[in-house]
Structures are given as C-alpha cells and as structure tokens.
Write an enzyme that holds these catalytic residues in place. Structure first.
Site, PDB file in Angstrom:
ATOM      1  N   GLU A 158      -1.571  -2.651  -1.419  1.00  0.00           N
ATOM      2  CA  GLU A 158      -0.376  -3.184  -0.852  1.00  0.00           C
ATOM      3  C   GLU A 158      -0.255  -3.258   0.669  1.00  0.00           C
ATOM      4  O   GLU A 158       1.145  -2.582   0.603  1.00  0.00           O
ATOM      5  CB  GLU A 158       0.148  -2.040  -1.695  1.00  0.00           C
ATOM      6  CG  GLU A 158       0.521  -2.272  -3.111  1.00  0.00           C
ATOM      7  CD  GLU A 158       1.418  -1.606  -4.183  1.00  0.00           C
ATOM      8  OE1 GLU A 158       1.761  -2.228  -5.274  1.00  0.00           O
ATOM      9  OE2 GLU A 158       1.267  -0.023  -3.749  1.00  0.00           O
ATOM     10  N   GLU A 234      -2.331  -5.348 -10.555  1.00  0.00           N
ATOM     11  CA  GLU A 234      -1.871  -3.704 -11.122  1.00  0.00           C
ATOM     12  C   GLU A 234      -0.333  -4.402 -12.224  1.00  0.00           C
ATOM     13  O   GLU A 234       0.816  -4.386 -11.727  1.00  0.00           O
ATOM     14  CB  GLU A 234      -1.261  -2.701 -10.666  1.00  0.00           C
ATOM     15  CG  GLU A 234      -2.395  -2.263  -9.608  1.00  0.00           C
ATOM     16  CD  GLU A 234      -1.151  -0.965  -8.851  1.00  0.00           C
ATOM     17  OE1 GLU A 234      -0.560  -0.431  -8.591  1.00  0.00           O
ATOM     18  OE2 GLU A 234      -2.396  -1.524  -7.591  1.00  0.00           O
TER      19      GLU A 234
END
Length: 584
Positions: A158, A234
C-alpha cells in the site's frame, strides 16, 4: 520446476489458467503447533492458496541479530502449506502495515533520526539490503521455479497511501530480483487514483485492497491496468479493534454479498484478509494515527472466517455457500475441534513492587535529558525516568513535552496522575523545601503502523518541564520486561490494602490436562500478562477486549506460573481462566 505467470487477463500455473482463491494466515500470530489446524481449515473451506506477510522486526529484533525459530520459523510454515497442496503468496516487503508494531519495521531504525523510512534513502536501503541478504536466501528454494509452493511476492505494501517514490519501489523490486526472486512480483494498493499512481511500478502487476464495492474498485484498477488479471489482494472481511473504542463487527450476510460481487467476475482472484487473524502476542500490536493516536488491542480476531481460537464463524459458512455457486467445492471435512477449558479461579499470592525491584530488572543509565527508547537500544515495553528536583519551588505545571504513549507520574513513589498522548494534560506541582524524587513510567503502547506519522519514537522524546524550565539530570531504567526471573516476591497476605503503584503479581495454578482457555482480569486496571514466561499481551479495563487468548501449547500439565504486571491497582488478587472469549 513450476511456472506461475500472467497471460493476458488470466493467471496461468504450469500452462493452465488458475483462479487464485486465497486466505491470509500470519504464522507470527499463531503458535506453531496450530499452523496445520488453520491451514487444513483453509483448504477444507475451498481455497487453493495462502498468503502471509513477513515482519522484519520479528526476524531482525536487533540489528544483525536474526531469528527464524519457533513462531518465527517462516520456512517451516511455507513448507507445511506446500505439503498440504496449497500455493503460497509471500509479502516480504520491508513494511507490511498489518496492524503490527511499526508496520513490521524494526524499532532500531529509529536510532538514526535522519533516516527517511520507505524512501530512496541509502541509509534506509542499506538496512533493507542487509536484511534481504539473510531473509531471501531462505525463501529462494521455496519458490515455484525451484519446485516450491511460493508463486508470487509483494514488492511493497500500500505504498501509494504513503508516498510516490517510484525509484524506491524499483529499488526494492531489483533487490528481490538480484537475490533470485524469479517469481511473479506485484504491488497492492487501495482503488484510488493517488494510491495507484503512487504505488504502481512499471511492468509489475498491480492488485487492489478493499472491503466492498468491487465493481468500482475493479473499474478503477482497469483504468490503470487494462490488460491484466483482476486481483483483490486484501478483501477485508472484518476489521480490527482499538483500545477505548467499540468492538468492530461486520455481518456474515454483508460480507457474503461483497464476496459474491467479486466472484461474478470470472477472471477475478481474491485473498481473504483475514481468513484467520490470530493474536498480537507480547508487545507486537500496532497503532493508527488518523486524527489522534489509536493503539490496537492484542486480539487480532478481526471478525474473520476463523475466530481468534481458530474455530469457524458464521462468515465461514455463509461465504463458503457463495463460493459454491461459482466453483466446485470439496466435501467439508474439518479437523477435530480444539478443546477449551474453564480452569476457574487463579489466586495471585505473591507481589513484587516495581520501584523496589527496578535494579534487578535492568541497568540504569544516566543522562542529562530524558531520552527515547530507541536511542538507548530498547524496542518495547516500558521506560522509567527518575530525577531529584530541589526545592522550594512555587506551584507550576509539570509538562511532559512529547510523550509516547502513556505516562504515570509519581512523587516520592506516590501516584500523582496520568498523562496520555491522545489527551495531553499537565499536573500542578509545588516543590517543598526538602525537594522531591520525580518518577515517570512511560508505556510504549505500540508504534504507528500506517500513515504519515510512521516515525514514532517511544518514551519522552523532548523533555520534562516544571513551568517553562526543563528538568535535567535523569536516571533512566529501560524496562523491556523480556525476563522476570530475578524478581523478588513477598507473600500477598502481608498487604493491608491494594498497592497504588506498579507491581508484579504472581500465582501458580495446577492443571491435569491442557486445553485452550481465556484469561479474564476483571477488577484489574491495566497491565501485561506473562504465562510461563511467555508475554500474552496487554489488558485494560477500558476495553473493548475483555479476555486474553491462551493456546493450549503455552500451558503445562502440572504447575503453571501466571504473572500480571499491574500499573495501578486491583479489587481482588484473583483472575479467571474461562472457556469463552469476550472481545467486547
């Protein structure tokens, strides 16, 4: 040798298209004796892949000192997954987030105040290279290109939520490649423009993370990567808890509906984050800082498909029903349930006050100013600052300038109050003619694991003032609490009233057979629990978490030692071992 690659908009394994159905299972949040149980349940659920992060701070707790045994034995975990016929996605990026202490970065990085984390800073990259020189050779024989189960690896985590240093990302990519990581590499980011712009690497597969609105997320990904497989790296099927906030929940039906939206895309792959959350044992919980500092609790139950103890939840069955509409599922054959036990009341019959035993726990350091933990080589736990203040002095405010995270103030060993990072306050203080001894006990409640405030040194990071004048000449006691063997105890029946200062309370309980259990500490305020020398984690009356999970392998048939390091006080010298979790 096996191959796993991207061909057009599909994943292909050994020449055959494959849809990755994966679940996140973190070996470092589960006692090794239970790894197989969790992976067998994942396979029975119908998944073909497991995903795990690798936390740098677990494997290099001190610079140049590496740990790959016990709960840190990542090689055995990956080999086990492969032996069960599962593919493995590994995320060995230096930073992992994961609601894990400092996002997986080792605390010793903070000793260099000039280092730029997660950027093209040679001071930082040199440390990453030294870590990868040790870690990646362990993983190389486990790659699918070597006949192992690892099919893909993450470059960074991320990153677009943090920055846009493409040169840094490319350096990490190259660091993996030159060390033989010849499997598919990928990035993962949120489905926002700035996140994808900052986190993508040219020529590297991008994946997205989200918990709902798959159509919108995939549409955004396709804008940036039109000719590649769709993968939600995710899929957030639950959420984590912070201390002092309500317990997070997400209904099984809402989660199942979101999964159905993903599965309608025939080429889309999914990784359930989390399939099984597990536990942040010890001091490894992280923290967030959006509007203010928010420390994460010890339980990482996450509201996942398996609960903290590893038992299937309503989501397990609701989502499996959805998957069965799109893929052929095996018969549901689960391992035998792990038994739980209600062992009843444990009396803590001995106590050891901190102030009388600090010299047996640590070695004192003298310093003109209070220093943060990292400058003293300490990563976790507590740190005690002590000084003598001469009098007389008129009443002024005692100010802790930048304290992380929670400080308890004592004058001549008498409790004065608490200063907390998230609600800064001062304490009025007049100094009598004979002077005082000032003690400040600071708790590291977890370094920030996400966002722009990642640099998060612990302790008193600036100084202590009486009014506007700084106080100097300190004795500092690092208290990582990694060994309590030398404590001197007194029988608790000598106490005429509860102590109102930090102390260790010890009890011995005897069991005939071991089973999973849960510790309730009703009537206690705040502290840390040690079972047979193992740090189970924190408790706090503010909740939401009300029980600490104790896996059976941490217990012994016969006598077991339980120690509570209580910071404030108690109502009675007893705790309970029950058979049901209570996460608030």
């Amino acid at each position: 040798m096996n191959t796993f690659e991207v061909v057009g908009n599909a994943f292909v394994y050994n020449g055959q298209p494959i849809r990755l159905l994966s679940g996140a299972v973190h070996y470092f949040r589960i006692v090794p004796e239970y790894w197989e149980d969790r992976l067998l349940k994942l396979k029975a659920f119908g998944l073909n892949t497991i995903e795990t992060y690798i936390p740098w701070n677990l494997h290099e707790p001190q610079e140049g000192v590496f740990e790959f045994a016990g709960i840190a034995d990542v090689v055995s975990f990956i080999q086990l997954a492969g032996s069960l016929g599962l593919h493995v996605i590994v995320r060995p990026s230096p930073y992992i987030c994961a609601e894990w202490e400092f996002g997986g970065l080792p605390a010793w990085l903070l000793a260099d105040q000039n280092m730029r984390l997660r950027s093209y800073d040679t001071a930082y990259l040199d440390k990453v290279d030294a870590y990868y020189d040790v870690l990646l050779p362990f993983l190389q024989p486990l790659l699918c290109t070597q006949g192992g189960p690892i099919i893909a690896m993450q470059i960074e985590n991320e990153y677009g939520s943090y920055g846009n240093d493409t040169a840094y990302l490319q350096y990490i990519q190259e660091a993996m490649v030159i060390r033989g990581m010849d499997v598919l590499l990928f990035t993962s980011d949120g489905p926002e423009d700035f996140m994808l712009q900052g986190g993508m690497v040219p020529g590297v597969l991008a994946t997205v993370n989200f918990g709902s609105n798959a159509t919108s997320a995939f549409d955004k990904l396709k804008q940036y990567q039109p000719d590649a497989p769709l993968m939600v790296m995710e899929f957030w099927d639950g959420w984590f808890d912070h201390w002092m906030e309500p317990h997070q929940t997400r209904s099984a039906q809402d989660t199942a509906d979101a999964v159905a939206e993903i599965m309608r895309y025939e080429q889309a792959s999914i990784n359930f984050y989390m399939f099984h959350g597990g536990t942040n044992f010890g001091f490894y919980n992280g923290a967030n800082h959006i509007k203010q500092y928010e420390p994460t609790v010890g339980s990482y139950d996450y509201g996942a498909l398996l609960n903290e103890q590893g038992q299937p939840t309503d989501k397990f069955f609701a989502i499996r029903e959805v998957l069965g509409q799109y893929i052929d599922l095996p018969e549901l054959e689960l391992p035998a349930p792990i038994p739980t036990a209600n062992y009843g009341t444990v009396t803590l019959h001995e106590y050891s006050p901190l102030f009388q035993n600090v010299d047996v726990l640590t070695t004192a350091i003298t310093s003109s100013s209070p220093e943060p933990m990292e400058k003293l080589g300490q990563a976790y736990g507590f740190i005690l600052y002590s000084t003598i203040v001469k009098g007389p002095r008129a009443e002024m405010e005692l100010v802790l300038q930048q304290v992380s995270d929670r400080a308890i103030i004592y004058i001549d060993e008498q409790y004065q109050g608490v200063v907390e990072r998230w609600s800064p306050s001062t304490i009025p203080l007049a100094i009598p003619e004979q002077g005082i001894r000032l003690d400040i006990l600071v708790e590291n409640m977890g370094r920030i694991n996400y966002g722009p405030y990642l640099r998060d040194p612990k302790g008193i990071t600036e100084g202590v003032r009486h009014g506007n004048a700084f106080l100097y000449d300190w004795t500092i006691y690092p208290l990582p609490l990694d060994s309590l063997h030398d404590l001197v105890y007194t029988e608790a029946d000598t106490l005429s009233a509860p102590l109102h200062q930090p102390a260790f309370y010890r009890g011995i309980f005897h069991i005939q057979s071991v089973a999973d259990t849960f510790l309730r500490v009703d009537g206690w305020v705040k502290g840390v629990v040690f079972l047979n020398g193992f740090n189970l984690g924190r408790y706090w009356e503010r909740g939401p978490q009300q029980t600490l999970y104790i896996p059976a392998p941490l217990l012994k048939q016969g006598d077991n030692e339980l120690i509570l390091f209580e910071l404030h006080g108690y109502q009675q010298l007893q705790v309970q071992l029950v058979d049901t979790a209570d996460l608030g």
